[in-house]
Write a protein that holds these residues in place. Structure first.
Motif, PDB file in Angstrom:
ATOM      1  N   LEU A  60       0.794  -1.229   0.000  1.00 38.10           N
ATOM      2  CA  LEU A  60       0.000   0.000   0.000  1.00 38.10           C
ATOM      3  C   LEU A  60       0.826   1.279   0.000  1.00 38.10           C
ATOM      4  O   LEU A  60       0.474   2.233  -0.708  1.00 38.10           O
ATOM      5  N   PRO A  61       1.926   1.375   0.749  1.00 43.56           N
ATOM      6  CA  PRO A  61       2.709   2.613   0.675  1.00 43.56           C
ATOM      7  C   PRO A  61       3.382   2.829  -0.685  1.00 43.56           C
ATOM      8  O   PRO A  61       3.724   3.953  -1.036  1.00 43.56           O
ATOM      9  N   LEU A  62       3.578   1.734  -1.440  1.00 45.28           N
ATOM     10  CA  LEU A  62       4.214   1.834  -2.754  1.00 45.28           C
ATOM     11  C   LEU A  62       3.200   2.038  -3.873  1.00 45.28           C
ATOM     12  O   LEU A  62       3.565   2.468  -4.974  1.00 45.28           O
ATOM     13  N   LEU A  63       1.940   1.708  -3.605  1.00 43.00           N
ATOM     14  CA  LEU A  63       0.912   1.731  -4.641  1.00 43.00           C
ATOM     15  C   LEU A  63       0.426   3.157  -4.877  1.00 43.00           C
ATOM     16  O   LEU A  63      -0.018   3.843  -3.949  1.00 43.00           O
ATOM     17  N   ARG A  64       0.527   3.587  -6.115  1.00 38.59           N
ATOM     18  CA  ARG A  64       0.089   4.935  -6.462  1.00 38.59           C
ATOM     19  C   ARG A  64      -1.417   5.073  -6.328  1.00 38.59           C
ATOM     20  O   ARG A  64      -2.165   4.115  -6.529  1.00 38.59           O
ATOM     21  N   ASP A  65      -1.887   6.268  -6.031  1.00 37.44           N
ATOM     22  CA  ASP A  65      -3.320   6.544  -6.063  1.00 37.44           C
ATOM     23  C   ASP A  65      -3.831   6.241  -7.471  1.00 37.44           C
ATOM     24  O   ASP A  65      -3.177   6.567  -8.471  1.00 37.44           O
ATOM     25  N   GLY A  66      -5.004   5.622  -7.545  1.00 32.86           N
ATOM     26  CA  GLY A  66      -5.530   5.200  -8.840  1.00 32.86           C
ATOM     27  C   GLY A  66      -5.029   3.832  -9.252  1.00 32.86           C
ATOM     28  O   GLY A  66      -5.278   3.393 -10.386  1.00 32.86           O
ATOM     29  N   GLY A  67      -4.356   3.128  -8.354  1.00 28.91           N
ATOM     30  CA  GLY A  67      -3.804   1.813  -8.668  1.00 28.91           C
ATOM     31  C   GLY A  67      -4.857   0.714  -8.680  1.00 28.91           C
ATOM     32  O   GLY A  67      -6.055   0.952  -8.472  1.00 28.91           O
ATOM     33  N   ARG A  68      -4.391  -0.494  -8.915  1.00 32.86           N
ATOM     34  CA  ARG A  68      -5.284  -1.641  -9.050  1.00 32.86           C
ATOM     35  C   ARG A  68      -4.771  -2.816  -8.219  1.00 32.86           C
ATOM     36  O   ARG A  68      -3.581  -3.129  -8.244  1.00 32.86           O
ATOM     37  N   ILE A  69      -5.679  -3.470  -7.495  1.00 28.91           N
ATOM     38  CA  ILE A  69      -5.386  -4.721  -6.816  1.00 28.91           C
ATOM     39  C   ILE A  69      -6.357  -5.771  -7.329  1.00 28.91           C
ATOM     40  O   ILE A  69      -7.576  -5.552  -7.326  1.00 28.91           O
ATOM     41  N   VAL A  70      -5.828  -6.892  -7.795  1.00 33.14           N
ATOM     42  CA  VAL A  70      -6.659  -8.005  -8.263  1.00 33.14           C
ATOM     43  C   VAL A  70      -6.293  -9.236  -7.434  1.00 33.14           C
ATOM     44  O   VAL A  70      -5.133  -9.667  -7.422  1.00 33.14           O
ATOM     45  N   ASN A  71      -7.265  -9.787  -6.738  1.00 31.21           N
ATOM     46  CA  ASN A  71      -7.071 -10.974  -5.917  1.00 31.21           C
ATOM     47  C   ASN A  71      -7.659 -12.189  -6.620  1.00 31.21           C
ATOM     48  O   ASN A  71      -8.798 -12.138  -7.107  1.00 31.21           O
ATOM     49  N   VAL A  72      -6.899 -13.261  -6.673  1.00 32.45           N
ATOM     50  CA  VAL A  72      -7.357 -14.468  -7.364  1.00 32.45           C
ATOM     51  C   VAL A  72      -7.903 -15.459  -6.338  1.00 32.45           C
ATOM     52  O   VAL A  72      -7.179 -15.946  -5.481  1.00 32.45           O
ATOM     53  N   SER A  73      -9.191 -15.725  -6.434  1.00 30.98           N
ATOM     54  CA  SER A  73      -9.866 -16.667  -5.552  1.00 30.98           C
ATOM     55  C   SER A  73     -10.125 -17.961  -6.326  1.00 30.98           C
ATOM     56  O   SER A  73      -9.256 -18.442  -7.056  1.00 30.98           O
ATOM     57  N   SER A  74     -11.297 -18.515  -6.193  1.00 25.96           N
ATOM     58  CA  SER A  74     -11.624 -19.771  -6.862  1.00 25.96           C
ATOM     59  C   SER A  74     -13.129 -19.934  -6.925  1.00 25.96           C
ATOM     60  O   SER A  74     -13.855 -19.504  -6.006  1.00 25.96           O
ATOM     61  N   GLY A  75     -13.606 -20.573  -7.984  1.00 24.93           N
ATOM     62  CA  GLY A  75     -15.017 -20.907  -8.064  1.00 24.93           C
ATOM     63  C   GLY A  75     -15.463 -21.842  -6.953  1.00 24.93           C
ATOM     64  O   GLY A  75     -16.658 -21.967  -6.672  1.00 24.93           O
TER      65      GLY A  75
ATOM     66  N   ALA B 151      -7.506   1.095 -17.076  1.00 26.76           N
ATOM     67  CA  ALA B 151      -8.283   2.305 -16.794  1.00 26.76           C
ATOM     68  C   ALA B 151      -9.765   2.098 -17.066  1.00 26.76           C
ATOM     69  O   ALA B 151     -10.616   2.737 -16.440  1.00 26.76           O
ATOM     70  N   GLU B 152     -10.096   1.205 -17.992  1.00 30.37           N
ATOM     71  CA  GLU B 152     -11.496   0.961 -18.333  1.00 30.37           C
ATOM     72  C   GLU B 152     -12.291   0.387 -17.168  1.00 30.37           C
ATOM     73  O   GLU B 152     -13.519   0.485 -17.141  1.00 30.37           O
ATOM     74  N   ALA B 153     -11.602  -0.211 -16.187  1.00 23.94           N
ATOM     75  CA  ALA B 153     -12.287  -0.822 -15.038  1.00 23.94           C
ATOM     76  C   ALA B 153     -12.311   0.103 -13.827  1.00 23.94           C
ATOM     77  O   ALA B 153     -12.515  -0.351 -12.706  1.00 23.94           O
ATOM     78  N   ARG B 154     -12.140   1.384 -14.063  1.00 30.68           N
ATOM     79  CA  ARG B 154     -12.011   2.335 -12.954  1.00 30.68           C
ATOM     80  C   ARG B 154     -13.251   2.420 -12.074  1.00 30.68           C
ATOM     81  O   ARG B 154     -13.177   2.859 -10.928  1.00 30.68           O
ATOM     82  N   TRP B 155     -14.439   2.016 -12.574  1.00 25.89           N
ATOM     83  CA  TRP B 155     -15.675   2.152 -11.811  1.00 25.89           C
ATOM     84  C   TRP B 155     -16.136   0.797 -11.260  1.00 25.89           C
ATOM     85  O   TRP B 155     -17.285   0.626 -10.859  1.00 25.89           O
ATOM     86  N   ILE B 156     -15.222  -0.167 -11.226  1.00 28.10           N
ATOM     87  CA  ILE B 156     -15.518  -1.489 -10.672  1.00 28.10           C
ATOM     88  C   ILE B 156     -14.621  -1.708  -9.468  1.00 28.10           C
ATOM     89  O   ILE B 156     -13.393  -1.693  -9.588  1.00 28.10           O
ATOM     90  N   THR B 157     -15.218  -1.923  -8.309  1.00 37.32           N
ATOM     91  CA  THR B 157     -14.415  -2.247  -7.133  1.00 37.32           C
ATOM     92  C   THR B 157     -15.245  -3.080  -6.172  1.00 37.32           C
ATOM     93  O   THR B 157     -16.474  -2.943  -6.112  1.00 37.32           O
ATOM     94  N   GLY B 158     -14.580  -3.965  -5.457  1.00 41.24           N
ATOM     95  CA  GLY B 158     -15.266  -4.866  -4.538  1.00 41.24           C
ATOM     96  C   GLY B 158     -16.004  -5.991  -5.234  1.00 41.24           C
ATOM     97  O   GLY B 158     -16.808  -6.697  -4.616  1.00 41.24           O
TER      98      GLY B 158
END
Length: 233
Positions: free
Chosen positions: A113-128, A214-221
């Motif tokens: 988090l301290p290294l991640l720029r504002d406007g960054g992206r986190i993608v977590n890989v879970s499982s079906g 950038a196209e996914a900027r309005w998708i979170t959670g």
């Protein structure tokens, strides 16, 4: 995922635990296609795992870009120790699965988090498997459900920084696992999807790349089902 993100212009840190040759092969493949990447070794689930990752990560970022800053974090590392009936799960198996699949991504994200720029992206890989009842994979599903909680709560926490946090949930994907070379097993698993085939890595990587864009900027959670329809019933 590394190749796909590199193809979009990202400088990619390719993390590995043991297989240095495979990591270097990925780096060389990216370089051959005109991209940029470097390997970083850290074995999750061992003392100092996150420290080792970030020591190598920050050194590599500084060397290749001049600054230890991040735009994208993909929490994809995980282990699957095989089927185990609930009655046969040992504390050692439980602790190992949780350490690698749940504890590591939480503390990797914390350190990022301290290294991640504002406007960054986190993608977590879970499982079906967090949406299906399979008693022999209870602990694995539990560990991946924890990853989804990282997504849910950090999406709210990081919204003010315009950082999106999303979950991608693959189904069975052909990553070279030995059991997928058994024709009958492969056929049975393929029949569980809507498309009658097992996923290729690129099927998942394309979704990760979109969520990192950038196209996914309005998708979170979000929980994004990438099982090829395996959860349709």
């Amino acid at each position: 995922m590394a190749e796909r993100l590199a193809g979009e212009g990202a400088l990619v840190a390719v993390h590995y635990a043991h297989d240095e040759a495979a990591a270097r092969q990925a780096v060389e493949s990216i370089a051959a296609a005109g991209g940029r990447a470097f390997p970083v070794r850290a074995e999750f689930g061992t003392p100092g795992d996150v420290d080792a990752l970030f020591e190598g990560l920050q050194a590599g970022l500084t060397e290749h870009s001049g600054a230890a800053e991040l735009d994208i974090l993909v929490n994809n590392a995980g282990i699957f120790t095989g089927d185990a009936e609930p009655e046969k799960v040992t504390p050692e198996l439980f602790d190992r699965m949780m350490a690698v699949n749940a504890r590591a991504p939480f503390f990797v994200t914390q350190r990022a988090l301290p290294l991640l720029r504002d406007g960054g992206r986190i993608v977590n890989v879970s499982s079906g498997l967090t949406r299906l009842a399979n008693p022999r994979e209870t602990v694995y599903a539990m560990s991946k459900a924890a990853v989804e909680m990282i997504t849910l709560h950090l999406a709210r926490h990081l919204g003010p920084r315009q950082i999106t946090v999303n979950t991608v949930a693959p189904g069975v994907t052909d990553t070279g696992a030995e059991f997928l070379r058994i024709p009958q097993v492969r056929r049975t698993l393929a029949d569980e999807t809507a498309f009658g085939r097992i996923a290729e890595p690129g099927d998942v990587a394309d979704v990760v790349a979109f969520l990192a864009s950038a196209e996914a900027r309005w998708i979170t959670g979000a929980f994004v089902d990438v099982t090829g329809g395996s959860l349709l019933g």
